[in-house]
Design an enzyme around this catalytic site. Structure first.
Site, short mmCIF file in Angstrom:
data_model
loop_
_atom_site.label_atom_id
_atom_site.label_comp_id
_atom_site.label_asym_id
_atom_site.label_seq_id
_atom_site.Cartn_x
_atom_site.Cartn_y
_atom_site.Cartn_z
N LYS A 201 46.64 30.11 57.90
CA LYS A 201 47.31 31.32 57.42
C LYS A 201 47.70 32.16 58.62
CE LYS A 201 46.66 35.39 54.46
NZ LYS A 201 45.73 36.09 53.56
N LYS A 255 50.27 28.78 55.03
CA LYS A 255 50.88 30.02 54.55
C LYS A 255 51.38 30.82 55.75
CE LYS A 255 49.77 34.20 51.88
NZ LYS A 255 48.72 34.94 51.16
#
Length: 331
Positions: A201, A255
């Site tokens: 992420k 992400k």
């Protein structure tokens, strides 16, 4: 050896629709989609989110309706995110541990209404519950403390699992949290609860509308660069994934999505595990802005971007366009 032109004409198989369908290498179906939804307090409440046109926060009864809609569309899983009331936020995010908090009530209501017909993925991080908007506990110097945060994340995970969550998805990026959460789930009798780790992420500029949706953008003090990944790093993403898999993650997430397709490809090639991508709020908003400006056609843009994730090796995609895409794919 591959033949040369004119013996080989690659356009032959593209000449008709049936042939293109026959030779298509990658397909997207509703079963590849996870639908992120935002829950808020009240009854009969729908709150449109200005920076996410077409997306709303729903009260728990509305979430149940969305869950039934997802089942009908063939979407296998929902991802839930709470918009916690200001008076329930605190520096230590203790509302995350409340067994009757907004997230837990939504989990139970969906489970009661739909049984095992749909999966429930729950976010584990403290930013929806803190007054400072960070994903963890902050010390006097403003630094997010790793190990103290992990202790709270374990309690949050057990709270959600007890309410009926199927997949725990830690999005906080604290070191070591997957192993501790896995051990806690096993010890509490939740052996079949999956962990989908937000393993790669990034500290991205694409998260703004999401922070509006959960009510943390105006609260955020500082940034998240000390725990989310530097956008310039790829090798580090592989290390993060490897560690989380070793600690017991069942699947991993990259992400944001489209700006990091190279990371998804590398993770899949390196580890051969289920890889998911999150087509985040900023990506969604950009598509909707392009449509509003007449720069593109929504249906084509949505399906092409989702196909890109599958082509990159993703097992599935979290996308705010899930319901729209499923309707298109079910035609």
């Amino acid at each position: 050896m591959i033949a040369s032109y004119p013996q080989a004409r690659l356009r032959r198989t593209r000449a008709t629709a049936w042939s293109r369908a026959l030779h298509r290498e990658v397909l997207i179906t509703p079963a590849d989609l996870i639908w992120p939804l935002f829950v808020t307090e009240g009854t009969g409440v729908e709150q449109p989110i200005a920076s996410l046109p077409g997306v709303s926060r729903w009260s728990v009864d509305g979430m149940v309706a969305r869950a039934r809609e997802a089942v009908d569309l063939g979407i296998p899983c929902l991802a839930l995110f709470p918009n916690t009331q200001a008076e329930r936020r605190s520096d230590d995010g203790r509302e995350a541990l409340n067994p009757d908090n907004l997230m837990c009530r939504a989990i139970r209501a969906i489970r009661d209404a739909c049984g095992d017909a749909i999966g429930i993925l729950t976010d584990v991080a403290l930013d929806p519950y803190t007054t400072h908007g960070q994903d963890g506990l902050v010390n006097h110097a403003g630094y997010v403390e790793n190990d103290a945060t992990v202790e709270v994340l374990v309690g949050q995970s057990l709270n959600q699992a007890a309410a009926g969550a199927d997949i725990i998805a830690p999005s906080d990026m604290m070191d070591g949290r997957i192993g501790v959460i896995r051990d806690a789930l096993e010890g509490a009798g939740h052996a079949n609860v999956q962990i989908m780790s937000y393993a790669a992420k990034y500290a991205s500029a694409f998260y703004g509308p999401f922070r509006d949706a959960v009510g943390s953008r105006g609260l955020l003090k500082g940034d998240k660069k000390t725990y989310q990944m530097d956008p310039g790093n790829a090798e580090e993403a592989l290390r993060e994934v490897e560690l989380d898999l070793a600690e017991g993650a069942d699947s991993v997430m990259v992400k944001p999505g489209l700006p990091y397709l190279d990371i998804a490809v590398r993770v899949k090639e390196a580890f051969g595990v289920p890889v998911f991508a999150y087509q985040v709020s900023g990506e969604y908003a950009m598509i909707e802005a392009a449509v509003a400006a007449g720069a593109g056609e929504r249906d084509a843009l949505v399906l092409e971007t989702l196909l890109a994730f599958k082509r990159a090796g993703c097992s599935g995609v979290l996308t705010y366009h899930a319901a729209h895409a499923a309707r298109l794919l079910n035609r």
